[in-house]
Design a protein around this motif. Structure first.
Motif, PDB file in Angstrom:
ATOM      1  N   GLU A 202      -2.897 -14.361   5.882  1.00 38.55           N
ATOM      2  CA  GLU A 202      -2.844 -14.915   4.525  1.00 38.55           C
ATOM      3  C   GLU A 202      -4.172 -14.806   3.786  1.00 38.55           C
ATOM      4  N   MET A 203      -5.243 -14.500   4.521  1.00 43.09           N
ATOM      5  CA  MET A 203      -6.561 -14.497   3.875  1.00 43.09           C
ATOM      6  C   MET A 203      -7.442 -13.372   4.394  1.00 43.09           C
ATOM      7  N   ASP A 204      -6.812 -12.330   4.959  1.00 41.80           N
ATOM      8  CA  ASP A 204      -7.650 -11.247   5.479  1.00 41.80           C
ATOM      9  C   ASP A 204      -7.136  -9.875   5.047  1.00 41.80           C
ATOM     10  N   ALA A 205      -7.847  -8.852   5.501  1.00 41.22           N
ATOM     11  CA  ALA A 205      -7.574  -7.487   5.055  1.00 41.22           C
ATOM     12  C   ALA A 205      -6.704  -6.719   6.045  1.00 41.22           C
ATOM     13  N   PHE A 206      -6.258  -7.384   7.109  1.00 38.49           N
ATOM     14  CA  PHE A 206      -5.614  -6.666   8.217  1.00 38.49           C
ATOM     15  C   PHE A 206      -4.089  -6.704   8.156  1.00 38.49           C
ATOM     16  N   ALA A 207      -3.489  -5.724   8.807  1.00 33.95           N
ATOM     17  CA  ALA A 207      -2.039  -5.708   9.007  1.00 33.95           C
ATOM     18  C   ALA A 207      -1.779  -4.931  10.292  1.00 33.95           C
ATOM     19  N   VAL A 208      -0.859  -5.440  11.094  1.00 36.25           N
ATOM     20  CA  VAL A 208      -0.580  -4.807  12.386  1.00 36.25           C
ATOM     21  C   VAL A 208       0.901  -4.402  12.401  1.00 36.25           C
ATOM     22  N   ILE A 209       1.143  -3.121  12.604  1.00 34.78           N
ATOM     23  CA  ILE A 209       2.518  -2.590  12.507  1.00 34.78           C
ATOM     24  C   ILE A 209       2.824  -1.781  13.771  1.00 34.78           C
ATOM     25  N   SER A 210       4.086  -1.850  14.208  1.00 37.49           N
ATOM     26  CA  SER A 210       4.493  -1.151  15.434  1.00 37.49           C
ATOM     27  C   SER A 210       5.475  -0.024  15.141  1.00 37.49           C
ATOM     28  N   ASP A 211       5.345   1.038  15.941  1.00 35.59           N
ATOM     29  CA  ASP A 211       6.400   2.052  16.011  1.00 35.59           C
ATOM     30  C   ASP A 211       6.882   2.041  17.456  1.00 35.59           C
ATOM     31  N   MET A 212       7.967   1.308  17.706  1.00 35.44           N
ATOM     32  CA  MET A 212       8.422   1.132  19.084  1.00 35.44           C
ATOM     33  C   MET A 212       9.010   2.415  19.657  1.00 35.44           C
TER      34      MET A 212
ATOM     35  N   ALA B 118       0.840  -1.206   0.000  1.00 35.23           N
ATOM     36  CA  ALA B 118       0.000   0.000   0.000  1.00 35.23           C
ATOM     37  C   ALA B 118       0.875   1.257   0.000  1.00 35.23           C
ATOM     38  N   GLY B 119       1.962   1.212   0.781  1.00 46.42           N
ATOM     39  CA  GLY B 119       2.850   2.378   0.891  1.00 46.42           C
ATOM     40  C   GLY B 119       3.495   2.736  -0.444  1.00 46.42           C
ATOM     41  N   ALA B 120       3.724   1.723  -1.272  1.00 45.25           N
ATOM     42  CA  ALA B 120       4.351   1.970  -2.574  1.00 45.25           C
ATOM     43  C   ALA B 120       3.433   2.771  -3.490  1.00 45.25           C
ATOM     44  N   CYS B 121       2.148   2.780  -3.183  1.00 45.29           N
ATOM     45  CA  CYS B 121       1.177   3.506  -4.017  1.00 45.29           C
ATOM     46  C   CYS B 121       0.672   4.760  -3.304  1.00 45.29           C
ATOM     47  N   TYR B 122       1.416   5.205  -2.290  1.00 46.41           N
ATOM     48  CA  TYR B 122       0.976   6.345  -1.479  1.00 46.41           C
ATOM     49  C   TYR B 122       2.107   7.354  -1.386  1.00 46.41           C
ATOM     50  N   GLU B 123       1.781   8.609  -1.517  1.00 48.75           N
ATOM     51  CA  GLU B 123       2.846   9.620  -1.567  1.00 48.75           C
ATOM     52  C   GLU B 123       3.444   9.955  -0.215  1.00 48.75           C
ATOM     53  N   GLY B 124       2.626   9.885   0.839  1.00 48.30           N
ATOM     54  CA  GLY B 124       3.110  10.266   2.167  1.00 48.30           C
ATOM     55  C   GLY B 124       3.829   9.124   2.860  1.00 48.30           C
ATOM     56  N   ASP B 125       3.957   9.267   4.185  1.00 45.66           N
ATOM     57  CA  ASP B 125       4.634   8.244   4.979  1.00 45.66           C
ATOM     58  C   ASP B 125       3.676   7.069   5.250  1.00 45.66           C
ATOM     59  N   ALA B 126       4.206   5.848   5.162  1.00 45.67           N
ATOM     60  CA  ALA B 126       3.361   4.654   5.324  1.00 45.67           C
ATOM     61  C   ALA B 126       2.679   4.582   6.698  1.00 45.67           C
ATOM     62  N   TRP B 127       3.235   5.257   7.703  1.00 48.97           N
ATOM     63  CA  TRP B 127       2.603   5.232   9.033  1.00 48.97           C
ATOM     64  C   TRP B 127       1.180   5.812   8.972  1.00 48.97           C
ATOM     65  N   ASP B 128       0.962   6.783   8.058  1.00 44.47           N
ATOM     66  CA  ASP B 128      -0.394   7.337   7.873  1.00 44.47           C
ATOM     67  C   ASP B 128      -1.385   6.208   7.582  1.00 44.47           C
ATOM     68  N   LEU B 129      -0.936   5.213   6.818  1.00 40.79           N
ATOM     69  CA  LEU B 129      -1.825   4.118   6.389  1.00 40.79           C
ATOM     70  C   LEU B 129      -2.092   3.143   7.523  1.00 40.79           C
ATOM     71  N   VAL B 130      -1.140   3.091   8.461  1.00 49.15           N
ATOM     72  CA  VAL B 130      -1.332   2.239   9.636  1.00 49.15           C
ATOM     73  C   VAL B 130      -2.386   2.878  10.547  1.00 49.15           C
ATOM     74  N   LEU B 131      -2.309   4.190  10.664  1.00 50.43           N
ATOM     75  CA  LEU B 131      -3.251   4.893  11.536  1.00 50.43           C
ATOM     76  C   LEU B 131      -4.645   4.992  10.929  1.00 50.43           C
ATOM     77  N   ASP B 132      -4.720   4.939   9.611  1.00 51.21           N
ATOM     78  CA  ASP B 132      -6.017   5.126   8.954  1.00 51.21           C
ATOM     79  C   ASP B 132      -6.069   4.338   7.641  1.00 51.21           C
ATOM     80  N   GLY B 133      -6.662   3.147   7.719  1.00 53.15           N
ATOM     81  CA  GLY B 133      -6.717   2.259   6.548  1.00 53.15           C
ATOM     82  C   GLY B 133      -7.509   2.852   5.391  1.00 53.15           C
ATOM     83  N   SER B 134      -8.401   3.828   5.685  1.00 56.43           N
ATOM     84  CA  SER B 134      -9.199   4.396   4.587  1.00 56.43           C
ATOM     85  C   SER B 134      -8.335   5.231   3.645  1.00 56.43           C
ATOM     86  N   LYS B 135      -7.108   5.543   4.098  1.00 57.31           N
ATOM     87  CA  LYS B 135      -6.198   6.283   3.205  1.00 57.31           C
ATOM     88  C   LYS B 135      -5.568   5.368   2.159  1.00 57.31           C
TER      89      LYS B 135
END
Ligand code: NZQ
Ligand code: ZN
Length: 387
Positions: free
Chosen positions: A144-154, A108-125
């Motif tokens: 493997e079969m769902d729409a979710f992704a969970v990412i951390s900023d430690m 998703a980040g490869a098709c988005y101009e801003g920082d990928a963290w925006d997409l973690v905070l708001d999937g509608s972006k």
């Protein structure tokens, strides 16, 4: 039962000797980003086999390796950079849920101009994503079969789930033999994770969704039957196969479509991982029986539902109150004795309560609309009891 939309565009190739289907990636272009973790696929030989098939299919391969358990936003950013520099057409994840989740947000980040963290905070972006493919090596998350992704900023102690239909894998290869090498710890954690996904869906306030409830019971019984077999006989194909398919069905919409409920154990666990980097499934196993006891006490009207769980999954007899209590005891016994999992937060290295208030404040929003809505104080009490 509520109205619902059920759409799973993911093609599954399940069973032994399915890896040749990777040649189908050609349908998405010629340049692949291969995403993997800390090296388990190199050890097992899956890495060599994968690269060979991709290259024989005429695909050029760029690699993002070293994706961490509880994948970090830094890895996602690195993947996005690789996609841009190499005009990547598609992303292939080979690994567990962390690797697949990272691959999804890279896509998703490869098709988005801003920082990928925006997409973690708001999937509608997420308005577009490169096609995602996966070869699963650990039965647990259902990524493997769902729409979710969970990412951390430690650096911020933040771990958030995002979702978009655009990152559902196009195709996933599920070969249970790839999970033979999964450790006892991760086998137990994976089983607890898929059971937790099922519990989150099962304990719903939607009336009349009987089929979904029975499907949940079937998934739970499958985990209870085969989890211990996989633990003690890691190369038992039947056990690994049943767990693998249970993991996918637990979260792909089959169990909750029409019976929606907000999840609340997961938001609490994500705070534990965000602050202490613990293994997701272990956190869930620790919290689940504590949560069950807490909700029963807070809202005794839920006793009949908990009792039905006891009767239909564990075969417990007796009145509602007894069956409900025994069901929770059985759940705890399964995680902590049968599966040998850590029993409390101290056992996973959480030795102080400093962050409980802050964690509870963040998890509270997640529990709105859940089986029994929890306040911040309730969540602190659950963390305390799990300590
Ligand atoms: O990194 P490598 O070397 O591959 O080793 C991994 C890692 O150390 C190892 N492993 C994976 N397959 C193996 C293997 N070791 C030996 N043989 C194999 N075949 O196992 C370790 C853990 O891997 P990881 O991918 O982190 O585990 P899991 O699949 O449980 O994923 C956990 C992550 O998924 C998120 C969790 O929060 C956590 O970040 N979740 C994702 C969800 C989703 N996408 O729908 C939902 C879940 O609720 C969950 O939140
Ligand atoms: Zn989970």
């Amino acid at each position: 039962m509520n109205n619902f939309k059920y759409s799973i565009p993911t093609t599954i190739y399940f069973g032994k000797d399915q890896l040749g289907h990777l040649s189908e990636l050609k349908e998405s272009g010629s340049r692949v980003l291969l995403v993997y973790g800390g090296g388990s696929i190199k050890k097992s030989g899956l890495y060599d086999q994968t690269v060979k098939i991709l290259e024989e299919s005429g695909l050029s391969v760029t690699e993002l390796s070293g994706v961490e358990p509880n994948p970090r936003i830094e890895s996602v950013r690195e993947g996005v950079k690789l996609c841009r520099e190499n005009q990547i057409d598609m992303v292939l994840a080979v690994g567990g849920g962390s690797v697949i989740d990272c691959a999804k947000v890279v896509a998703a980040g490869a098709c988005y101009e801003g920082d990928a963290w925006d997409l973690v905070l708001d999937g509608s972006k997420i308005k577009a994503a490169l096609p995602v493919y996966s070869v699963l090596t650990l039965s647990a998350t259902g990524s493997e079969m769902d729409a979710f992704a969970v990412i951390s900023d430690m650096t911020k102690n933040e771990k958030w789930g995002t979702a978009s239909p655009l990152v559902k894998p196009v195709m996933s290869i599920l070969d249970p033999t790839y999970t033979y090498s999964v450790s006892r710890k991760q086998t137990a954690a994976g089983t607890a994770d898929m059971m937790s996904h099922t519990f989150e869906n099962y304990f719903t306030n939607v009336k009349g969704a009987a089929l979904q409830g029975h499907l949940c019971e079937a998934v739970l019984k499958t985990c209870i039957q085969y989890g211990p077999i996989a633990l003690n006989d890691p190369e038992n194909y039947e056990a690994r196969a049943n767990l693998m398919w249970a993991g996918s069905l637990a979260i792909n919409g089959l169990l909750n479509g029409g019976a929606e409920v907000a999840w609340c154990v997961h938001p609490m666990e994500h705070e534990l991982s965000a602050f202490y980097d613990i293994t997701h499934g272990e956190g869930l196993a620790i919290l689940t029986p504590v949560w069950m006891r807490f909700v029963l006490k807070k809202d005794p009207s839920k006793t009949a539902q908990m009792a039905a769980y006891g009767r239909n999954v564990w075969g417990i007899e007796g009145d509602d109150e007894t069956a409900a209590k025994e069901a929770i005891d059985k759940t705890a016994e399964f995680f902590f004795k049968t599966m040998g999992m850590p029993e409390n937060l101290r056992a996973v290295g959480i030795t102080e309560k400093t962050h409980f208030q802050e964690m509870a404040a963040k998890a509270e929003a997640g529990s709105k609309g859940s089986f029994v809505p929890l306040t911040k104080e309730d969540i602190v009490a659950i963390f305390d009891a799990a300590f």
